[in-house]
Design a protein around this motif. Structure first.
Motif, mmCIF file in Angstrom:
data_model
loop_
_atom_site.group_PDB
_atom_site.id
_atom_site.type_symbol
_atom_site.label_atom_id
_atom_site.label_comp_id
_atom_site.label_asym_id
_atom_site.label_seq_id
_atom_site.Cartn_x
_atom_site.Cartn_y
_atom_site.Cartn_z
ATOM 1 N N GLU A 1 0.839 -1.131 -0.457
ATOM 2 C CA GLU A 1 -0.223 0.214 0.314
ATOM 3 C C GLU A 1 1.074 1.493 -0.347
ATOM 4 O O GLU A 1 0.551 2.187 -1.045
ATOM 5 N N THR B 1 -1.920 -3.785 -5.780
ATOM 6 C CA THR B 1 -2.327 -2.738 -5.581
ATOM 7 C C THR B 1 -2.534 -1.354 -6.303
ATOM 8 O O THR B 1 -3.335 -0.685 -6.419
ATOM 9 N N THR C 1 -7.377 -5.124 -1.864
ATOM 10 C CA THR C 1 -6.923 -3.672 -1.957
ATOM 11 C C THR C 1 -8.191 -3.376 -2.239
ATOM 12 O O THR C 1 -8.531 -1.993 -1.363
#
Length: 254
Positions: A32, A87, A152
């Motif tokens: 992230e 992500t 995600t």
């Protein structure tokens, strides 16, 4: 394939221990924060960042598939890179193409389900205890990619889409992980099912923790920044993987 070849190939996936889950969660956090760092702080943009990370991931997976046993640095580098790439896949769909978080969550849930169905239809097992052929390893890494992309999307949906915030989102997913562990230990939930549910849930948990640490206080975070958060977690991952590399004793099975 000979018995010796089978024993060697069993080492392609690590033992599922406390170390495994700690490193995995930290890798999801880096996925992230590093994606944000490369695309926003370094101003590479989502497109260029996706190409860069995608190229590094392909190179690392070629290395992973070429070795005949579990090699911690290669394996965990692949996990970190696939976390970042997963992500970026979700971020591209949402931020560039305007796909809703609800839709991306459904899309990757279906993609993961199809992967599991195809894997089981072909191999009659989803257990990571038996990743000893190239086909099974291919299914394994495809499933890993979709768990990260799904995690995600689901994490962003809970934290941002439902406006619960990063701390609440992390608490929700940690509680869900605890329920899965409880169901496995007390009610004997199938180990393979428990593993994959936990693997999916640790992604949004790690992502929520990453956002909580890195985002500015005005956005509900603690303001450590993407650089600081990524550096801290990468250092811990490096230390744990180095320790694991030194201490591992063959044969190593998942």
């Amino acid at each position: 394939m000979t018995e010796a070849d089978t024993r060697t190939m069993l080492n392609k996936v690590p033992l599922v221990t406390l170390f495994f889950w700690v490193i995995k969660i930290m890798a999801t956090t880096v996925g992230e924060t590093a994606a944000d760092f490369l695309s926003v702080d370094l101003k590479l943009g989502l497109g260029n960042t996706s190409l860069l990370v995608g190229a590094l991931l392909v190179i690392t997976l070629i290395m992973q598939f070429s070795v005949r046993k579990y090699v911690p640095p290669i394996y965990w580098l692949a996990v970190v890179l696939i976390s970042i790439f997963g992500t970026l896949v979700t971020d591209n769909l949402v931020d560039v193409y305007g796909v809703a978080l609800e839709t991306t969550t459904i899309i990757f849930s279906i993609a993961l389900a199809i992967t599991f169905v195809a894997w089981y239809a072909s191999e009659k097992t989803l257990s990571i205890h038996t990743i000893f052929t190239t086909k099974r390893e291919s299914f394994y890494w495809a499933a890993i990619l979709f768990t990260f992309a799904l995690g995600t999307a689901a994490g962003d949906l809970v934290a941002d889409g439902m406006q619960l915030g990063y701390a609440v989102s992390a608490s929700v997913f940690s509680a869900m992980i605890a329920l899965v562990a409880f169901a496995h230990l007390v009610f004997k939930l199938n180990a393979v099912v428990a593993f994959w549910i936990a693997y999916v849930l640790t992604r949004p948990f790690g992502a929520s923790c990453g956002d909580l640490l890195s985002q500015p206080t005005s956005n509900g975070g603690l303001g450590l920044g993407t650089v600081g958060t990524s550096a801290i977690f990468l250092a811990v991952i490096f230390g744990l993987v180095s320790y694991w590399t030194v201490r591992q004793r063959p044969p190593q099975t998942a």
